[in-house]
Motif scaffolding. Structure first.
Motif, PDB file in Angstrom:
ATOM      1  N   GLU A 241     -21.472 -14.249   0.686  1.00 55.90           N
ATOM      2  CA  GLU A 241     -22.106 -15.055  -0.350  1.00 55.90           C
ATOM      3  C   GLU A 241     -23.103 -16.030   0.289  1.00 55.90           C
ATOM      4  OE1 GLU A 241     -20.114 -17.111  -4.158  1.00 55.90           O
ATOM      5  OE2 GLU A 241     -19.471 -17.987  -2.260  1.00 55.90           O
TER       6      GLU A 241
ATOM      7  N   LEU B  49     -25.452 -18.889  -9.844  1.00 58.73           N
ATOM      8  CA  LEU B  49     -24.468 -18.810  -8.757  1.00 58.73           C
ATOM      9  C   LEU B  49     -23.100 -18.416  -9.284  1.00 58.73           C
ATOM     10  CD1 LEU B  49     -25.215 -22.118  -6.811  1.00 58.73           C
ATOM     11  CD2 LEU B  49     -26.191 -19.846  -6.406  1.00 58.73           C
TER      12      LEU B  49
ATOM     13  N   LEU C  77     -27.163 -15.855  -0.224  1.00 59.02           N
ATOM     14  CA  LEU C  77     -27.816 -17.032  -0.792  1.00 59.02           C
ATOM     15  C   LEU C  77     -28.992 -17.446   0.092  1.00 59.02           C
ATOM     16  CD1 LEU C  77     -27.896 -19.341  -2.902  1.00 59.02           C
ATOM     17  CD2 LEU C  77     -26.283 -20.577  -1.424  1.00 59.02           C
TER      18      LEU C  77
ATOM     19  N   ILE D 223     -29.007 -25.328  -1.034  1.00 52.77           N
ATOM     20  CA  ILE D 223     -29.611 -25.306  -2.370  1.00 52.77           C
ATOM     21  C   ILE D 223     -30.479 -26.535  -2.592  1.00 52.77           C
ATOM     22  CG2 ILE D 223     -29.071 -25.469  -4.841  1.00 52.77           C
ATOM     23  CD1 ILE D 223     -26.453 -23.804  -4.044  1.00 52.77           C
TER      24      ILE D 223
ATOM     25  N   THR E 150     -19.548 -20.768  -5.357  1.00 51.74           N
ATOM     26  CA  THR E 150     -20.620 -20.796  -4.354  1.00 51.74           C
ATOM     27  C   THR E 150     -20.931 -22.199  -3.821  1.00 51.74           C
ATOM     28  OG1 THR E 150     -21.602 -18.844  -5.397  1.00 51.74           O
ATOM     29  CG2 THR E 150     -22.983 -20.065  -3.843  1.00 51.74           C
TER      30      THR E 150
ATOM     31  N   ASN F 293     -23.502 -24.325   1.463  1.00 49.75           N
ATOM     32  CA  ASN F 293     -24.281 -23.772   0.355  1.00 49.75           C
ATOM     33  C   ASN F 293     -24.976 -24.844  -0.480  1.00 49.75           C
ATOM     34  OD1 ASN F 293     -23.565 -21.199   1.111  1.00 49.75           O
ATOM     35  ND2 ASN F 293     -21.953 -20.993  -0.411  1.00 49.75           N
TER      36      ASN F 293
ATOM     37  N   LEU G 262     -26.250 -14.186  -8.414  1.00 49.57           N
ATOM     38  CA  LEU G 262     -25.798 -14.027  -7.030  1.00 49.57           C
ATOM     39  C   LEU G 262     -24.687 -12.990  -6.913  1.00 49.57           C
ATOM     40  CD1 LEU G 262     -26.094 -14.830  -4.065  1.00 49.57           C
ATOM     41  CD2 LEU G 262     -24.524 -16.731  -4.513  1.00 49.57           C
TER      42      LEU G 262
END
Length: 171
Positions: A59, A77, A63, A91, A81, A87, A31
């Motif tokens: 970021e 990552l 992502l 994920i 992150t 985030n 990332l």
């Protein structure tokens, strides 16, 4: 197949991620490298010139973009992150293959001491301050890291052994 590796800086996410991606013959993405390419500046420069808030916003955007445009990948990552915005929720919504590479403080400090000057979050610290910084930071971040679907204690394992654990755990 979407595999996400998370953990503190120096935990081996990039090294292990490359091994896993190579073994599975899928794309490896880092990332931070993705952000550097898109922004045409290093993470250190982004922190120094535009600040951490700008970086964290970008970021999050990148992502999301990766999950939208890439079909199969191993993604490493940045250490922070999972701890910002939504985030970690994104994920875990987009994959069941999130892995926390859990390394103890003494091992992290040993690893980070060698590369301190290349890490904007710790480059300003004196060597004796690093252990306290890592301990405090890891304590704050572990709440988010522990939301990963899989947790791997990595202290006594080589990167190849950790990659094997990940491959054998894939959902």
């Amino acid at each position: 197949m979407k595999i996400v590796l998370l953990g503190y800086m120096g935990s081996g996410k990039t090294t292990v991620g490359r091994i896993v991606a190579n073994h599975l013959n899928i794309k490896f993405l880092d990332l931070d490298a993705y952000i550097e390419e898109a922004e045409r500046m290093s993470v250190s420069s982004i922190f120094n010139e535009k600040g951490e808030i700008y970086f964290r916003k970008k970021e999050m955007e990148y992502l999301s973009e990766i999950f939208l445009i890439e079909n199969s990948f191993v993604l490493s990552l940045g250490g922070g992150t999972p701890c910002f915005g939504t985030n970690m929720e994104l994920i875990n919504e987009k994959t069941k293959n999130s892995f926390y590479l859990n390394i103890g403080i003494p091992e992290l400090v040993t690893r980070l001491m060698k590369e301190k000057n290349h890490r904007p979050m710790i480059s300003h610290l004196q060597d004796q301050e690093l252990t306290e910084f890592v301990g405090k930071h890891l304590f704050e971040r572990s709440f988010f890291y522990n939301k990963a679907h899989h947790k791997i204690k990595c202290n006594n394992n080589s990167p190849t052994e950790i990659a094997e654990i990940i491959i054998n755990s894939l959902v």
